[in-house]
Scaffold this active site. Structure first.
Site, PDB file in Angstrom:
ATOM      1  N   ARG A  17       0.875  -1.186   0.000  1.00 25.64           N
ATOM      2  CA  ARG A  17       0.000   0.000   0.000  1.00 25.64           C
ATOM      3  C   ARG A  17       0.907   1.229   0.000  1.00 25.64           C
ATOM      4  O   ARG A  17       1.894   1.279   0.711  1.00 25.64           O
ATOM      5  CB  ARG A  17      -0.937   0.028   1.221  1.00 25.64           C
ATOM      6  CG  ARG A  17      -1.972  -1.080   1.230  1.00 25.64           C
ATOM      7  CD  ARG A  17      -2.974  -0.917   2.382  1.00 25.64           C
ATOM      8  NE  ARG A  17      -3.917   0.179   2.123  1.00 25.64           N
ATOM      9  CZ  ARG A  17      -4.762   0.646   3.053  1.00 25.64           C
ATOM     10  NH1 ARG A  17      -4.735   0.158   4.285  1.00 25.64           N
ATOM     11  NH2 ARG A  17      -5.593   1.622   2.761  1.00 25.64           N
ATOM     12  N   ASP A  30      -2.101   9.212   7.921  1.00 24.10           N
ATOM     13  CA  ASP A  30      -1.276   8.156   7.341  1.00 24.10           C
ATOM     14  C   ASP A  30       0.077   8.687   6.896  1.00 24.10           C
ATOM     15  O   ASP A  30       1.015   7.895   6.676  1.00 24.10           O
ATOM     16  CB  ASP A  30      -2.004   7.527   6.157  1.00 24.10           C
ATOM     17  CG  ASP A  30      -3.264   6.818   6.623  1.00 24.10           C
ATOM     18  OD1 ASP A  30      -4.286   7.502   6.829  1.00 24.10           O
ATOM     19  OD2 ASP A  30      -3.207   5.591   6.825  1.00 24.10           O
ATOM     20  N   LYS A  52      -7.577   9.459   5.673  1.00 26.38           N
ATOM     21  CA  LYS A  52      -8.643   8.808   4.920  1.00 26.38           C
ATOM     22  C   LYS A  52      -9.474   9.811   4.124  1.00 26.38           C
ATOM     23  O   LYS A  52      -9.773  10.906   4.618  1.00 26.38           O
ATOM     24  CB  LYS A  52      -9.550   8.053   5.906  1.00 26.38           C
ATOM     25  CG  LYS A  52     -10.696   7.284   5.285  1.00 26.38           C
ATOM     26  CD  LYS A  52     -10.249   6.295   4.214  1.00 26.38           C
ATOM     27  CE  LYS A  52      -9.179   5.390   4.687  1.00 26.38           C
ATOM     28  NZ  LYS A  52      -8.551   4.589   3.622  1.00 26.38           N
TER      29      LYS A  52
END
Ligand SMILES: CSC[C@H]1O[C@H](OP(=O)(O)O)[C@H](O)[C@@H]1O
Length: 365
Positions: free
Chosen positions: A90, A243, A254
C-alpha cells in the site's frame, strides 16, 4: 484494548515467532476472527487486502513480515526481497516504509546467525514504542478534551472522528481515540460522532466496535452529516488520524478528512490531528503534490457487505452493473486547516516551525 473484558494488542507472536497473530478486521464487528500469519506472503496479503490496516499496524505487520521472511532466507538478498514485496502493498501510509527501513538498517551488516533473533526483537520494539507513543498522544490530547469540557461548563464533550484511528489501527490505544480513552479514564463525559467512512466503513464497523467495547457513548453518522452538526454547534472538536504528515504539517488521511476540515474551519470548530512521529514524512513538504494517494478497486464502492437478520454475511451490489466507480482512499488536508498536531511530545502548530520545535533532532538532520 479490551474485547469482552479481555486485554489484547492487535498483533503478537506465538510458537516461538513462527506465527504472527492478528485480527481479521474485514469481518469486524460481525465476527472476531484471529488470523495466523506464517509467511512473508501472508503478511503482505494481510496488508494489501486490509485484513490489517491503519498506518502504525501496517508498519508493525510489515516488520513481522520481514521476520517471517528471514526464517526462510536471512541473507541480504532475502531482506531485500522482503522489503520489495512489502513496500508495494500500500503506497500511502509512511509507517510502512519507516518500519521496513528500520528493520533493514537493524539487520544489514549483522551476522546471519543472529539476524532472526534481532529481527523479532526490533519488531517487538516497534510495537512497544507504538504503545507508548499512542498513550502519550492520549495524555496530550486529554488536555484538549478537558479544556473543551471546562469551556462547555456541562454536558458531554462532543468529539467528531473520521475513519478508524483507534486501537485497531495501532498496537494499542489508537491515535485519535487515545485522548478519548484517557478522557473516559479521567471521568470526563465524552460523546463521539463516528463518521461511517465510506466505502470501507472503518468508522461504522471498527470505531463503533471499539467504542462500544470500551463503553464510550457514540453515534454513527453518514460522512455527509458532520458539516451540518458543526453548523448547529453540536461538535466541540474534531480529532482524526493520519497516514502521512509532511514536515510542514500537511496531513494525508482517509478520504473525506479534507471536507471535514473545511467544515470545521467554516464553523470555528478546532480540528486536531493525532500524529505519532512514525507517521511524519520528513522528506516531503507539499502534501498535495508529494503524497502518493492510493486508488483501490472500484468494487469496494459498488458493493456493501453486512450481516443478515439470521446472522449470515452477505455482499450486495448498490450500483447499476457496469457503472464505473472511482475509489480514492486518501486525501490531503493543507496545514492551514489544522488547529494543532497532537504528537507524543505535545501539541504543536501544523507548521514546519511547530514540528521542528517538537522534533528538533529530525528537523536538523
Ligand atoms: C492511526 S492510522 C489510521 C488511519 O489509517 C486509515 O486508513 P486505512 O484504514 O485505509 O488503513 C485512516 O486513514 C486512519 O485515519
Amino acid at each position: 484494548m479490551r474485547i469482552d473484558g479481555r486485554h489484547y494488542r492487535t498483533i503478537w507472536t506465538e510458537d516461538d515467532g513462527r506465527t504472527v497473530m492478528t485480527f481479521d478486521q474485514r469481518l469486524l464487528p460481525h465476527e472476531l476472527r484471529l488470523v495466523a500469519l506464517k509467511s512473508l506472503e501472508d503478511a503482505a496479503q494481510a496488508i494489501e487486502t486490509m485484513l490489517v490496516r491503519g498506518a502504525p499496524l501496517i508498519g508493525a505487520t510489515a516488520a513481522y513480515g520481514v521476520c517471517l521472511a528471514l526464517r526462510d532466507d536471512p541473507s541480504d538478498e532475502g531482506i531485500e526481497r522482503a522489503f520489495e514485496r512489502l513496500i508495494r502493498t500500500r503506497p500511502t501510509a509512511v509507517n510502512l516504509r519507516w518500519a521496513l527501513e528500520r528493520m533493514r538498517s537493524a539487520l544489514r551488516n549483522q551476522p546471519h546467525g543472529g539476524r532472526l533473533e534481532r529481527a523479532y526483537a526490533e519488531a517487538a520494539r516497534i510495537c512497544d514504542e507504538d504503545v507508548a507513543i499512542c498513550k502519550a498522544i492520549g495524555d496530550h490530547g486529554l488536555a484538549l478534551i478537558r479544556a473543551a469540557a471546562q469551556r462547555k461548563g456541562g454536558g458531554p464533550v462532543n468529539v467528531l472522528t473520521h475513519c478508524n484511528a483507534g486501537w485497531l489501527a495501532t498496537i494499542d490505544w489508537g491515535t485519535a481515540t487515545a485522548p478519548i480513552y484517557r478522557a473516559q479514564e479521567e471521568g470526563i463525559d465524552v460523546h463521539v460522532w463516528v463518521d461511517e467512512t465510506r466505502p470501507r466503513n472503518q468508522g461504522a464497523a471498527l470505531t463503533a466496535f471499539e467504542l462500544g467495547q470500551q463503553g464510550i457513548a457514540h453515534t454513527v453518522i453518514a460522512d455527509n452529516v458532520g458539516g451540518h452538526l458543526m453548523q448547529h454547534g453540536m461538535v466541540d472538536l474534531c480529532i482524526v488520524g493520519t497516514d502521512r504528515t509532511t514536515r510542514r504539517g500537511d496531513v494525508c488521511n482517509k478520504i473525506g478528512t479534507y471536507l471535514k476540515a473545511l467544515a470545521a474551519a467554516d464553523n470555528g470548530v478546532p480540528f486536531y490531528v493525532a500524529l505519532p512521529s512514525t507517521t511524519i514524512d520528513w522528506t516531503i513538504e507539499d502534501g498535495l503534490r508529494e503524497v502518493p494517494i492510493e486508488q483501490r478497486d472500484g468494487s469496494e464502492l459498488t458493493r456493501v457487505s453486512g450481516r443478515t437478520a439470521d446472522g449470515r454475511i452477505e455482499t450486495v451490489e448498490i450500483t447499476p452493473a457496469g457503472s464505473p466507480a472511482g475509489n480514492w482512499a486518501f486525501d490531503v488536508t493543507p496545514a492551514r486547516y489544522v488547529t494543532g498536531l497532537v504528537t507524543e511530545r505535545g501539541v504543536c502548530p501544523a507548521t514546519a516551525e511547530g514540528l521542528a520545535a517538537v522534533f528538533p533532532e529530525q528537523a536538523e538532520s
